[in-house]
Each structure stands twice: as structure tokens, then as C-alpha cells.
Design a protein around this motif. Structure first.
Motif: not given
Lengths: 108, 118
Positions: A28, A43-45, A48-49, A52
Motif C-alpha cells: 500500500x 494501482x495496488x494490484x 502486488x504483481x 510477487x
């Protein structure tokens, strides 16, 4: 600025590495930092990817910390491999920007 | 993993049940996002779907964390859930039906071409 997504694609991973390299942080906070920098479409997605992928490639150290509410957060810090990768990113960035600047100035 | 689980897939059923409980605790927009994510990711599934379990677990974790922060699902995932899923499934674990079909197609075309004496 709008419509940056395509251009950012190759560099976002380096940006995230740089932010994680500054201090241990979580998804975040990284997203907010990028938004503050003017990358409003991130965006956070997306972050996140990337995180990862960094984790899978063994470039970050992950620690789970409990948060005040809800599930524990994952915090990320660079390990030695991550710092090397970050140095390589900046070297590549330097190269690309210097070539493109040259092109813009008329190829001399 | 136990042999019995491998044969019957009962471990997967258990994991799905656990997922469902966690999803049930999410706000409505996050639940809707989960539906979309599972829909898109299914095209990256292997025969049993076992390869997707760690990916789904991570995605659900993200939804839970962000729900606890009171962020909307749109804030978290933007408009491109399909792209998000492609990025998640990317790499060696993302090989699924589509890759196999593509391979099969390529093989068949190559064979046909050879028959034609190409």
C-alpha cells in the motif's frame, strides 16, 4: 499525466526496487509513493504483481507483521541480489535515457 | 501431499472451502472482484487447478489486506482485472490450457505441412 502505462511497463519493476531499497515497506505504501510521484494510474494490484515477481526471483526479503486490524501485512526489504538488480536497473536506465536524449537532440 | 488427496482432489475441495469462508468475510465489492479473478485465472489452470492454489491464496490475501484498510476493490485493482491476473499467473506456473492448445495446434500444422511436402 495520462496514458503512461505502456511506457512504464518495463521500468515499474525498477521503481518498486528503488522504493523498497530505501526502507522496508509494504504494498500500500509503495503504491501511494508512486501515486505521489505522479504515476496516478498505478494501482495496488499492479504493485502486488511486481512484488510477487521480485519475491519469486529472490530479490526481496519478506516479513509478515501483524497489523492493528485485519490480516498481517507483508513487508519487503531488498537482499543482496535485489541491490545488485537495482544497480543494473539504474545502469540500463542511464543507457536508455542517454541514447534517447541523443536522438532527440538530433543524433550527434 | 498425500496420495489419497492427489487421486481424489479432496485436498483441493478443503482448500476451496477455506477460501469460501475467507471470501464470505469480505465486503461486497471485494467479493465481486474475487469472482472475476477466479474467472480469469481459470484459463491458466492445469488439469486439476492445483497450480492456481498458491496464486489464489495470494490474491485473496491482497483482497483481505486492502479490505482491512477500507480501500475499494476498484482502488486496488483498477479496471484491468484480466491484466492483473495475467501478471499474477505469469511465468512458469502460468502454463495452462491455452498453452497446450497452442502447442497442439502448432504440432498439427507442422505435421500437415510436412505431409504436403513443404
Amino acid at each position: 499525466m495520462d496514458g503512461l502505462t505502456e511506457m512504464l511497463k518495463g521500468t515499474l519493476e525498477g521503481c518498486v526496487l528503488e522504493i523498497v531499497g530505501g526502507e522496508e515497506t509494504y504494498g500500500y505504501a509503495i503504491t501511494r509513493r508512486l501515486n505521489e510521484l505522479g504515476f496516478a494510474e498505478v494501482v495496488e494490484g499492479t504493485v502486488y504483481a511486481i512484488l510477487l515477481r521480485l519475491e519469486k526471483n529472490g530479490l526481496v526479503q519478506v516479513t509478515k507483521r501483524p497489523s492493528e486490524q485485519g490480516p498481517p501485512r507483508k513487508f519487503y526489504a531488498l537482499n543482496d541480489a535485489g541491490r545488485e538488480e537495482l544497480a543494473r536497473f539504474w545502469a540500463k536506465w542511464e543507457y536508455v535515457t542517454s541514447r534517447i536524449d541523443k536522438l532527440k537532440e538530433g543524433g550527434k | 501431499m498425500k496420495f489419497w488427496d492427489t487421486i481424489t482432489g479432496s485436498d483441493l475441495t478443503r482448500e476451496w472451502k477455506a477460501f469460501e469462508v475467507r471470501v464470505g468475510a469480505l465486503p461486497a465489492d471485494h467479493r465481486a472482484a474475487w469472482e472475476q479473478i477466479t474467472g480469469h485465472l481459470s484459463s491458466y489452470s492445469d488439469f486439476t487447478g492445483r497450480n492456481l492454489m498458491p496464486i489464489l491464496d495470494g490474491a485473496l490475501g491482497l483482497l483481505e489486506e486492502t479490505a482491512a484498510d477500507a480501500q475499494s476493490a476498484r482502488e486496488v485493482l483498477g479496471d484491468d482485472i484480466e491484466g492483473f491476473c495475467a501478471a499474477l499467473a505469469g511465468g512458469e506456473r502460468g502454463r495452462g490450457y491455452r498453452d497446450r492448445w497452442r502447442q497442439q495446434l502448432n504440432r498439427n500444422v507442422a505435421r500437415k505441412l510436412k505431409q504436403l511436402g513443404g
